[in-house]
Design a protein around this motif. Structure first.
Motif, PDB file in Angstrom:
ATOM      1  N   VAL A 166       0.404   2.998   4.298  1.00 45.87           N
ATOM      2  CA  VAL A 166       0.414   1.563   4.705  1.00 45.87           C
ATOM      3  C   VAL A 166       1.737   0.886   4.106  1.00 45.87           C
ATOM      4  CG1 VAL A 166      -0.475  -0.712   5.197  1.00 45.87           C
ATOM      5  CG2 VAL A 166      -1.830   1.463   5.499  1.00 45.87           C
ATOM      6  N   CYS A 167       1.651   0.949   2.974  1.00 43.21           N
ATOM      7  CA  CYS A 167       2.879   0.239   1.986  1.00 43.21           C
ATOM      8  C   CYS A 167       2.487   0.514   0.426  1.00 43.21           C
ATOM      9  CB  CYS A 167       2.883  -1.404   2.473  1.00 43.21           C
ATOM     10  SG  CYS A 167       1.502  -2.340   1.712  1.00 43.21           S
ATOM     11  N   ARG A 168       3.661   0.077  -0.009  1.00 44.03           N
ATOM     12  CA  ARG A 168       3.618   0.056  -1.784  1.00 44.03           C
ATOM     13  C   ARG A 168       3.393  -1.426  -2.116  1.00 44.03           C
ATOM     14  NH1 ARG A 168       3.118   4.676  -4.783  1.00 44.03           N
ATOM     15  NH2 ARG A 168       3.717   6.457  -3.534  1.00 44.03           N
ATOM     16  N   ASP A 169       2.430  -1.538  -3.336  1.00 42.84           N
ATOM     17  CA  ASP A 169       2.093  -3.014  -3.663  1.00 42.84           C
ATOM     18  C   ASP A 169       2.567  -3.065  -4.919  1.00 42.84           C
ATOM     19  OD1 ASP A 169       0.998  -5.570  -3.611  1.00 42.84           O
ATOM     20  OD2 ASP A 169      -0.998  -4.845  -4.121  1.00 42.84           O
ATOM     21  N   PRO A 170       3.562  -3.721  -5.317  1.00 44.60           N
ATOM     22  CA  PRO A 170       3.925  -4.019  -6.710  1.00 44.60           C
ATOM     23  C   PRO A 170       3.162  -4.474  -7.723  1.00 44.60           C
ATOM     24  CG  PRO A 170       5.692  -4.665  -5.056  1.00 44.60           C
ATOM     25  CD  PRO A 170       4.461  -4.453  -4.183  1.00 44.60           C
TER      26      PRO A 170
END
Length: 295
Positions: A166-170
């Motif tokens: 889905v995405c990368r979460d910093p």
């Protein structure tokens, strides 16, 4: 021809480990499950279970049946998906599980969008630890799970599941207002309990940066961690998703080497193309879209 219902019970036993767990999951009595499996043994003509103390294990012949049952169930789910895709409206029930920060941030917006666009679809939702969620998905307790994976802490993957990033979460260092990053090494920390992937990542990060963290507080609740930092009681490593639709109330610092957790969904291979699963993934992507890197 073998009875599919009994084959499913055998498959459930291979997933859950005990007759009691199968009975609880399917709302049967243990004696009823045992009776059905005995009838399956009669149908097959060979023993399927072997007693091991108070538990049972599957015989090699039972393992063969389970493998073929998995294939049959996957084909049936694929057929169900194709039938659903032929209809003009998405109906039925979709069972979803996810982790806490997603439940606080992305899931409410996603559920609201699904309610507005697919009012005939019932969605059942539960917060669940990622380590449990994949097993529950594989056991058919859920249709879709939305999970997190922390750096260098990969979750076990099942071959029969379909995964989609889905995405990368910093991840950033969160400290009380006015506290310098150089003080983080001597300041109290709040982390998840020992043994959790987040805790392992946190401790490893601190050691890599030259200090042993003083972990005085422990919680699996990200809002508890945030409140402790806000009150000046501790520092913590927090993912950016915490600030989705929320004012930043602490000082955030980039890590010397940027780190992020992976956010991904998983569905069974035969279920991934079901219109309800596809619609939820699309709605989730729209909820993620507004996320922008923090300054």
């Amino acid at each position: 021809m073998f009875d599919l219902h009994r084959l499913r019970l055998l498959r459930e036993l291979s997933q859950r480990g005990t007759l009691a767990a199968v009975a609880q999951a399917l709302n049967y009595s243990p004696s009823s499950v045992s009776q059905q499996l005995s009838l399956l043994e009669t149908e097959v003509g060979v023993p399927l279970l072997e007693p091991v103390g108070r538990r049972v294990k599957l015989t090699p012949q039972a393992e063969i049946l389970v493998r073929h049952t998995e294939e049959v169930l996957a084909r049936l789910e694929q057929a169900e998906s194709e039938v659903a895709a032929s209809l003009h409206e998405i109906t039925g029930t979709l069972r979803v599980a996810t982790f806490q920060t997603a439940a606080l941030a992305l899931i409410p917006a996603t559920l609201a969008r699904m309610r507005d666009e697919h009012p005939s679809l019932r969605i059942e939702f539960q917060v669940l630890d990622p380590a449990e969620a994949l097993s529950a998905l594989n056991a058919r307790d859920f249709d879709l799970v939305f999970l997190e994976e922390w750096p260098d802490q990969p979750e076990a993957r099942f071959a029969g599941l379909e995964y989609r990033e889905v995405c990368r979460d910093p991840i950033r260092l969160a400290v009380p207002r006015g506290l310098s990053t150089t003080q983080a090494g001597t300041y109290p920390w709040i982390m998840e309990p020992t043994g959790m992937p987040q805790r392992t990542f946190n401790v490893n990060w601190c050691r890599h940066n030259g200090f042993e963290p003083d972990v005085r507080f422990s919680s699996t609740d990200v809002l508890v961690k945030l409140r402790f930092v806000e009150r000046g009681l501790a520092v913590a490593l927090l993912p950016d998703l915490v600030w989705y639709d929320r004012e930043i109330t602490v000082d955030l610092h980039e890590l010397p080497v940027p780190q992020s957790r992976l956010l991904f969904t998983a569905a069974r291979a035969g279920r991934g193309q079901h219109p309800a699963v596809r619609a939820f993934r699309e709605a989730l992507a729209l909820s993620v879209a507004p996320l922008q890197p923090r300054p």
